[in-house]
Design a protein around this motif. Sequence first.
Motif, PDB file in Angstrom:
ATOM      1  N   LEU A 263       0.767  -1.083  -0.086  1.00  0.00           N
ATOM      2  CA  LEU A 263      -0.136   0.030   0.101  1.00  0.00           C
ATOM      3  C   LEU A 263       0.822   1.134   0.032  1.00  0.00           C
ATOM      4  N   VAL A 264       0.503   2.277  -0.767  1.00  0.00           N
ATOM      5  CA  VAL A 264       1.186   3.444  -1.057  1.00  0.00           C
ATOM      6  C   VAL A 264       0.322   4.460  -0.713  1.00  0.00           C
ATOM      7  N   ILE A 265       0.976   5.433   0.304  1.00  0.00           N
ATOM      8  CA  ILE A 265       0.014   6.623   0.686  1.00  0.00           C
ATOM      9  C   ILE A 265       0.610   7.940   0.573  1.00  0.00           C
ATOM     10  N   ASP A 266      -0.190   8.775  -0.307  1.00  0.00           N
ATOM     11  CA  ASP A 266       0.452   9.960  -0.712  1.00  0.00           C
ATOM     12  C   ASP A 266      -0.485  10.765  -1.307  1.00  0.00           C
ATOM     13  N   ASP A 267      -0.895  12.094  -0.862  1.00  0.00           N
ATOM     14  CA  ASP A 267      -1.893  12.990  -1.494  1.00  0.00           C
ATOM     15  C   ASP A 267      -1.402  13.706  -2.678  1.00  0.00           C
ATOM     16  N   HIS A 268      -0.391  13.338  -3.228  1.00  0.00           N
ATOM     17  CA  HIS A 268      -0.071  14.069  -4.275  1.00  0.00           C
ATOM     18  C   HIS A 268       0.016  13.130  -5.712  1.00  0.00           C
ATOM     19  N   GLU A 269      -0.881  13.153  -6.373  1.00  0.00           N
ATOM     20  CA  GLU A 269      -0.976  12.195  -7.326  1.00  0.00           C
ATOM     21  C   GLU A 269       0.250  11.836  -8.160  1.00  0.00           C
TER      22      GLU A 269
ATOM     23  N   LYS B 275      -8.049   8.319   6.179  1.00  0.00           N
ATOM     24  CA  LYS B 275      -9.295   7.682   6.310  1.00  0.00           C
ATOM     25  C   LYS B 275      -9.347   6.411   5.284  1.00  0.00           C
ATOM     26  N   ASN B 276      -8.891   6.772   4.023  1.00  0.00           N
ATOM     27  CA  ASN B 276      -8.752   5.973   2.830  1.00  0.00           C
ATOM     28  C   ASN B 276      -7.981   4.706   3.192  1.00  0.00           C
ATOM     29  N   ALA B 277      -6.501   5.073   3.770  1.00  0.00           N
ATOM     30  CA  ALA B 277      -5.447   4.257   4.219  1.00  0.00           C
ATOM     31  C   ALA B 277      -6.026   3.280   5.102  1.00  0.00           C
ATOM     32  N   LEU B 278      -6.526   3.571   6.124  1.00  0.00           N
ATOM     33  CA  LEU B 278      -7.325   2.741   7.375  1.00  0.00           C
ATOM     34  C   LEU B 278      -8.185   1.701   6.692  1.00  0.00           C
TER      35      LEU B 278
ATOM     36  N   CYS C   1      -9.128  -3.781   4.954  1.00  0.00           N
ATOM     37  CA  CYS C   1     -10.109  -4.681   3.878  1.00  0.00           C
ATOM     38  C   CYS C   1      -8.850  -5.853   3.579  1.00  0.00           C
ATOM     39  N   LEU C   2      -7.694  -5.338   3.177  1.00  0.00           N
ATOM     40  CA  LEU C   2      -6.713  -5.912   2.466  1.00  0.00           C
ATOM     41  C   LEU C   2      -5.373  -6.497   3.183  1.00  0.00           C
ATOM     42  N   GLN C   3      -5.170  -6.114   4.268  1.00  0.00           N
ATOM     43  CA  GLN C   3      -3.971  -6.535   5.406  1.00  0.00           C
ATOM     44  C   GLN C   3      -2.921  -6.614   4.366  1.00  0.00           C
ATOM     45  N   PRO C   4      -2.170  -5.652   3.703  1.00  0.00           N
ATOM     46  CA  PRO C   4      -0.995  -5.580   3.045  1.00  0.00           C
ATOM     47  C   PRO C   4       0.193  -5.967   3.931  1.00  0.00           C
ATOM     48  N   ASP C   5       1.260  -6.353   3.100  1.00  0.00           N
ATOM     49  CA  ASP C   5       2.401  -6.819   3.868  1.00  0.00           C
ATOM     50  C   ASP C   5       3.514  -5.564   4.233  1.00  0.00           C
ATOM     51  N   LEU C   6       3.238  -4.423   3.522  1.00  0.00           N
ATOM     52  CA  LEU C   6       4.170  -3.263   3.393  1.00  0.00           C
ATOM     53  C   LEU C   6       3.483  -2.217   3.195  1.00  0.00           C
TER      54      LEU C   6
END
Length: 225
Positions: A14-20, A46-49, A54-59
Amino acid sequence: MKQALTEKALLTILVIDDHESVLAGTVNVLQKRYPDAEFITAVNAKNALNQISCLQPDLIVMDLSIPDTSGMTARPDIGVQLLRTLMKNYPHLNIVVQSANVRTLVRIRPDIDSHKGGFTVADKSLSTQEMLTRVDWALQGLTHTKDIKGIHSVLEVKPEWLRVLALAFEEGLQDKTIAERMCISERMVRHYWSKLQDALNVYPEEGKNIRIQTEMQAREEGLID
């Protein structure tokens, strides 16, 4: 360590960043290193949580300056609070913080010290290869916080880490026997090694044995005779 971490085809990142543009660039770099991994993205806390639940990522690879929800202002403290929540609810989740605001992480040092998954920091000024090295270390369950200014201004070593040092280098015991002597799991022994090595600024280097490097640095610091 989970089998998923030894087979890239099974990795979920999962990659989290608000800059597209930054988000797309990070995913692109990671896809080249892990071509068979599944990638998911989030643009706010909120989206990240929701994605993690739901997906339980490894990283997860995340920026700190993110908004709480869509339409809100991005702030580093929101990312810090998200990290607190993740480390509390998912203690074995592997985390890479890729941010220009890494110094704010000093506020949650106790949480980082207690976290049982991989935790590494990659300032956004680092090269692509250096960032990927941090990702590799996180997937190995290692801790790397050297980039957080002031986090190790005074060497602090917990008693259980010193016990591991003594059993390993004064009694010559291997991790399995150390775990038995300390009445803990081998996984916890490896966790203590990772935290100790981070405190001592000892990290994997090509051609060098990290345990020998740890012993040498621990003796230099006076942690063992």
